[in-house]
Design a protein around this motif. Structure first.
Motif, PDB file in Angstrom:
ATOM      1  N   ARG A  29      -7.441  52.649 -47.072  1.00 38.64           N
ATOM      2  CA  ARG A  29      -6.191  52.066 -47.557  1.00 38.64           C
ATOM      3  C   ARG A  29      -6.261  50.548 -47.487  1.00 38.64           C
ATOM      4  NH1 ARG A  29      -2.556  49.461 -45.196  1.00 38.64           N
ATOM      5  NH2 ARG A  29      -3.285  50.031 -43.131  1.00 38.64           N
ATOM      6  N   GLN A  30      -6.948  50.041 -46.463  1.00 34.02           N
ATOM      7  CA  GLN A  30      -7.091  48.599 -46.314  1.00 34.02           C
ATOM      8  C   GLN A  30      -7.851  47.991 -47.489  1.00 34.02           C
ATOM      9  OE1 GLN A  30      -7.685  50.827 -43.900  1.00 34.02           O
ATOM     10  NE2 GLN A  30      -6.412  50.269 -42.156  1.00 34.02           N
ATOM     11  N   SER A  31      -8.848  48.719 -47.995  1.00 30.71           N
ATOM     12  CA  SER A  31      -9.597  48.238 -49.164  1.00 30.71           C
ATOM     13  C   SER A  31      -8.688  48.125 -50.379  1.00 30.71           C
ATOM     14  CB  SER A  31     -10.769  49.169 -49.481  1.00 30.71           C
ATOM     15  OG  SER A  31     -11.730  49.111 -48.460  1.00 30.71           O
ATOM     16  N   ILE A  32      -7.856  49.135 -50.589  1.00 32.66           N
ATOM     17  CA  ILE A  32      -6.916  49.104 -51.720  1.00 32.66           C
ATOM     18  C   ILE A  32      -5.980  47.917 -51.576  1.00 32.66           C
ATOM     19  CG2 ILE A  32      -5.110  50.344 -52.964  1.00 32.66           C
ATOM     20  CD1 ILE A  32      -7.927  51.637 -53.175  1.00 32.66           C
ATOM     21  N   TYR A  33      -5.464  47.703 -50.369  1.00 26.27           N
ATOM     22  CA  TYR A  33      -4.576  46.559 -50.121  1.00 26.27           C
ATOM     23  C   TYR A  33      -5.284  45.252 -50.467  1.00 26.27           C
ATOM     24  CZ  TYR A  33      -2.183  42.836 -47.717  1.00 26.27           C
ATOM     25  OH  TYR A  33      -1.560  41.652 -47.450  1.00 26.27           O
ATOM     26  N   LYS A  34      -6.523  45.123 -50.023  1.00 23.51           N
ATOM     27  CA  LYS A  34      -7.274  43.879 -50.279  1.00 23.51           C
ATOM     28  C   LYS A  34      -7.507  43.685 -51.765  1.00 23.51           C
ATOM     29  CE  LYS A  34      -9.608  43.629 -45.820  1.00 23.51           C
ATOM     30  NZ  LYS A  34     -10.895  43.718 -45.131  1.00 23.51           N
ATOM     31  N   TRP A  35      -7.843  44.762 -52.485  1.00 24.49           N
ATOM     32  CA  TRP A  35      -8.041  44.650 -53.932  1.00 24.49           C
ATOM     33  C   TRP A  35      -6.750  44.186 -54.605  1.00 24.49           C
ATOM     34  CZ3 TRP A  35     -10.532  50.120 -54.855  1.00 24.49           C
ATOM     35  CH2 TRP A  35     -11.794  50.141 -54.304  1.00 24.49           C
ATOM     36  N   GLU A  36      -5.635  44.831 -54.255  1.00 19.44           N
ATOM     37  CA  GLU A  36      -4.365  44.521 -54.904  1.00 19.44           C
ATOM     38  C   GLU A  36      -3.859  43.127 -54.548  1.00 19.44           C
ATOM     39  OE1 GLU A  36      -2.777  49.110 -55.371  1.00 19.44           O
ATOM     40  OE2 GLU A  36      -1.657  47.738 -54.094  1.00 19.44           O
ATOM     41  N   SER A  37      -4.147  42.670 -53.359  1.00 23.74           N
ATOM     42  CA  SER A  37      -3.665  41.351 -52.941  1.00 23.74           C
ATOM     43  C   SER A  37      -4.613  40.227 -53.346  1.00 23.74           C
ATOM     44  CB  SER A  37      -3.445  41.323 -51.438  1.00 23.74           C
ATOM     45  OG  SER A  37      -4.670  41.478 -50.755  1.00 23.74           O
ATOM     46  N   GLY A  38      -5.790  40.584 -53.863  1.00 23.60           N
ATOM     47  CA  GLY A  38      -6.742  39.577 -54.311  1.00 23.60           C
ATOM     48  C   GLY A  38      -7.627  39.031 -53.209  1.00 23.60           C
ATOM     49  N   VAL A  39      -7.547  39.634 -52.029  1.00 27.46           N
ATOM     50  CA  VAL A  39      -8.377  39.166 -50.903  1.00 27.46           C
ATOM     51  C   VAL A  39      -9.840  39.526 -51.133  1.00 27.46           C
ATOM     52  CG1 VAL A  39      -8.802  39.441 -48.427  1.00 27.46           C
ATOM     53  CG2 VAL A  39      -6.465  39.322 -49.289  1.00 27.46           C
ATOM     54  N   SER A  40     -10.077  40.690 -51.757  1.00 28.73           N
ATOM     55  CA  SER A  40     -11.447  41.145 -51.966  1.00 28.73           C
ATOM     56  C   SER A  40     -11.561  41.782 -53.346  1.00 28.73           C
ATOM     57  CB  SER A  40     -11.811  42.190 -50.906  1.00 28.73           C
ATOM     58  OG  SER A  40     -13.071  42.753 -51.174  1.00 28.73           O
ATOM     59  N   GLN A  41     -12.688  41.596 -53.986  1.00 27.33           N
ATOM     60  CA  GLN A  41     -12.916  42.191 -55.293  1.00 27.33           C
ATOM     61  C   GLN A  41     -13.960  43.303 -55.248  1.00 27.33           C
ATOM     62  OE1 GLN A  41     -11.118  41.463 -58.083  1.00 27.33           O
ATOM     63  NE2 GLN A  41      -9.908  40.191 -56.754  1.00 27.33           N
ATOM     64  N   SER A  42     -14.508  43.567 -54.070  1.00 28.00           N
ATOM     65  CA  SER A  42     -15.551  44.602 -53.982  1.00 28.00           C
ATOM     66  C   SER A  42     -15.144  45.727 -53.071  1.00 28.00           C
ATOM     67  CB  SER A  42     -16.840  43.992 -53.469  1.00 28.00           C
ATOM     68  OG  SER A  42     -16.641  43.364 -52.237  1.00 28.00           O
TER      69      SER A  42
END
Length: 42
Positions: A29-42
């Motif tokens: 879930r943390q990965s999805i959050y990071k993708w959606e917030s722009g923190v991470s693209q991978s």
């Protein structure tokens, strides 16, 4: 519209939580959050 914004919009259209989407994609879930917030693209 960024990739993260499009991801969040589509996830909401499908009625999925970040956790549910993560389970379907095999990521946390943390990965999805990071993708959606722009923190991470991978």
């Amino acid at each position: 519209m960024t990739l993260g914004q499009r991801t969040a919009q589509k996830r909401k259209e499908l009625g999925l939580s970040q956790e549910a989407l993560g389970e379907r994609l095999g990521v946390s879930r943390q990965s999805i959050y990071k993708w959606e917030s722009g923190v991470s693209q991978s």
